[in-house]
Design a protein around this motif. Structure first.
Motif, PDB file in Angstrom:
ATOM      1  N   ASP A 184       0.835  -1.204   0.000  1.00  0.00           N
ATOM      2  CA  ASP A 184       0.000   0.000   0.000  1.00  0.00           C
ATOM      3  C   ASP A 184       0.870   1.254   0.000  1.00  0.00           C
ATOM      4  N   THR A 204      -5.915   5.185  -1.094  1.00  0.00           N
ATOM      5  CA  THR A 204      -6.184   3.881  -1.667  1.00  0.00           C
ATOM      6  C   THR A 204      -7.675   3.755  -1.955  1.00  0.00           C
ATOM      7  N   PHE A 221      -3.308  -2.193  -7.278  1.00  0.00           N
ATOM      8  CA  PHE A 221      -3.965  -1.291  -6.329  1.00  0.00           C
ATOM      9  C   PHE A 221      -4.492  -0.094  -7.128  1.00  0.00           C
TER      10      PHE A 221
END
Lengths: 173, 173, 173, 173, 173, 173
Positions: free
Chosen positions: E38, E55, E111
């Motif tokens: 992340d 995110t 992501f």
């Protein structure tokens, strides 16, 4: 403000004992368990108060059995009494290891929290508590005795003025 | 095993309150302070015992004044009484902010530790404690009363058998 | 601003090496020890300056002996010289394992801190330092030589202008 | 053991400054940056040595500009010289804020690591280093001078025996 | 806003698996690896967008081989497609143990991040992406199919409207 | 091995978003939420399996609304299907701020865990799952479709062999 039941703010936290949480003996570090108790207690008190809270005091905690790396720790918190701006929260800690053994109670403690207004940083009033089960009523009623002990230990009450405790121990004399 | 003085194992820890240590209000999180107390107490007890120790219990702690981000926290731990395999440690917490103000006492607490042998993981005997100053003697003598409270709260002593406490409170009746 | 003694801001930090602090070999991770040194040094400098401080530089640190899981690490910091807005802090690290062995010195280092005003985020003047013991005087006097080394290494002083160092090493030629 | 190039073990680490990493002024805490440097240096040295390594020493580091919350920190490590069982690693730190500004160099430092065998916990031999670019050759050649400084500061070499440094500074006299 | 290449924002992070990062089996804890992914992804997206990012989603990640204590983990992130205010980032994870073995790919994941203006806390436009290598073009083109899967799973697209996926799987019928 | 109900291993975790858990925008950091999900999922799977577990895969997670500093996050995990040695766990995340607003669902995700024997470090068989409520049955039945997606994405199944998915999407063609 409407009185609330104990159940309304009951809070459960589950933790896994990771290497990060252990002491030199490979068991759960006492300081980490106290930190978990503080967080679950603060969440529970904040739910009851509907405001932020700060820890005011922690009562006696005893750590009887070591909790091991890999064990699952379940913490259950519920408000046991609410006064004007403060609340006593009762926290039970259960431990189970993974290999199918039943979970066992390993600790309990009483924490006291004060509700704080985030803007003014001053204490704010909290709803009253309505205990329902016989367990809840018992803890509700003994709360004043625990409060006297806290005041004595905090030197804000003289032992000779601790009416509830004097009655309680006096009758054994 | 030769008895030891309180001073021999006295331990000082200094901490700076970093963003990492704060709660939602920007003050030192209660759970972090308890963790620091647990570590400084364990170091102190281990020095006295000359062995590893585990936390057995924590007595009532009250958090009267918020400790702020950037404050310096000084924790001083000294053994207040040693029994067979366990020791009571008295911990004082002082806080000062950087801008020249005198440090003030913000908390104190009694923690109990048990000496553990690292191989067998069993309790081991610890040296006796020889209190010297009047403060040390006072804490040494009141230790048995605090121990009775712990035993009552841990349900290992019936209130009616708590001799020291009955005498203490009974006389106010 | 009144000059201050070294003793006035002396700061002691005690840490227990927990699993959390170890490297792959099970010893204290060098980066963690440096972090502890930085914190104890910053607290010490802030006490002397009566303001917040930031780390300006770290001198050579050597890690001679591994520090083990479960060892107790004691860090002692004292200001060794104060200039206009910066201070040099001397930090000694002692290690002892629990099993009764005497604590041994494992490291020392010089850190430099600059006093910063929290509002303007600009450097502020700090009090002068009055060294007293012969040790303190020796460190006070050698501080300018260490400052020259820092300036050379930071490319803010040409080696040919490092008067103190040229004198020092030149005479061995 | 075959000699290796610098490039073979070059290591890049990127970090984002999170609230967790900041000091009271809201900037990157010096101790955290040192910890990142230690990890990236250890990884680089371990790649060169093909064994675990421990930090032996850190040379002077200066922190000239504050690094802010939300900045991206890039650390680049490469072995600058290998001796028998130890290696010197050169680490450069670059910082960029998100808003499109070019990254700027904010620090550099030399760390020394010793290769350790995981079983015996004893130092092991490491491959030689073959510097190639003119930068690499320059750092390779100045490494012995930095080593002498470390030995002097670690009191394992008398200043009068520091041949390289005496030559270097002596000629300015 | 000028379109940018993939290479411009490519980001590499290196981590060493410390005891702190391990699970009960002594391997890298899945949750820690996801946290590293992340962070490296957010840095990469922020470089492309020249703004802060949050995110938005994580696609399927599989953890095939355990990563051990002491292993070196290298994470490489690059933007695979940019839309209006969001970007898809492709992250590859490589693992190598110290003892000279070649690094092996252990995971990859996509992501998605949204660019956010720090003042208004609202999404902001991001530059387009210009894929160059055949790998980059392939990932760029399959990005819309992955986006449809995300929308279906997030219940913001009905399966019957997932045009790209229906075409893709329909032809096998 | 006796089949078990979903309820038997249902696990609840409560967390308070502390400064420590936030990103640069002051919201809960996505990587921290994933770590909490991983822990609560692992505890749930371990309860069902009565053995340690490791994370095998994480399905698509979307982060729709920012979670703020001071919010309370409740994670609820339950096994949605058990195969031979692996289990799929369904995790729901609820968020509430303190000021009395109702808690809202902010995420859900499917994690897959494999049961591992602590001695041999090999996968071990797990009990079957008996879904009971209509919700549980629906998740149980759709689990094979999600498993196919995982296998395709992990390149262990060719899209043309993904029978369940081809049927599902094919009929929209």
């Amino acid at each position: 403000m409407k009185a609330k039941s104990c159940r309304k703010s009951k809070t459960t936290m589950t933790q896994l004992v990771l290497p990060n949480d252990t002491n030199v003996l490979g068991n759960l570090f006492g300081g980490i368990l106290m930190q978990w108790m503080d967080i679950v207690g603060a969440i529970c008190a904040s739910k009851h108060a509907e405001s932020q809270t700060v820890t005011a005091s922690v009562d006696n905690i005893s750590f009887d059995n070591p909790i091991n790396l890999g064990d699952v720790v379940t913490l259950e918190a519920q408000v046991s009494r609410a006064w004007n701006t403060s609340m006593e929260v009762y926290i039970e800690v259960y431990t189970s290891n993974i290999k199918g053994k039943a979970k066992v109670k390993s600790n309990h403690a009483y924490f006291t929290f004060v509700a704080i207004d985030l803007e003014s940083k001053r204490p704010v009033k909290v709803p009253a508590l309505t205990p329902k089960t016989s367990e809840e009523i018992k803890r509700y009623e003994s709360a004043n005795r625990r409060k006297e002990i806290r005041l004595i230990l905090g030197k804000r009450l003289k032992p000779k003025d601790a009416k509830e405790i004097i009655d309680y121990f006096g009758e054994f004399q």
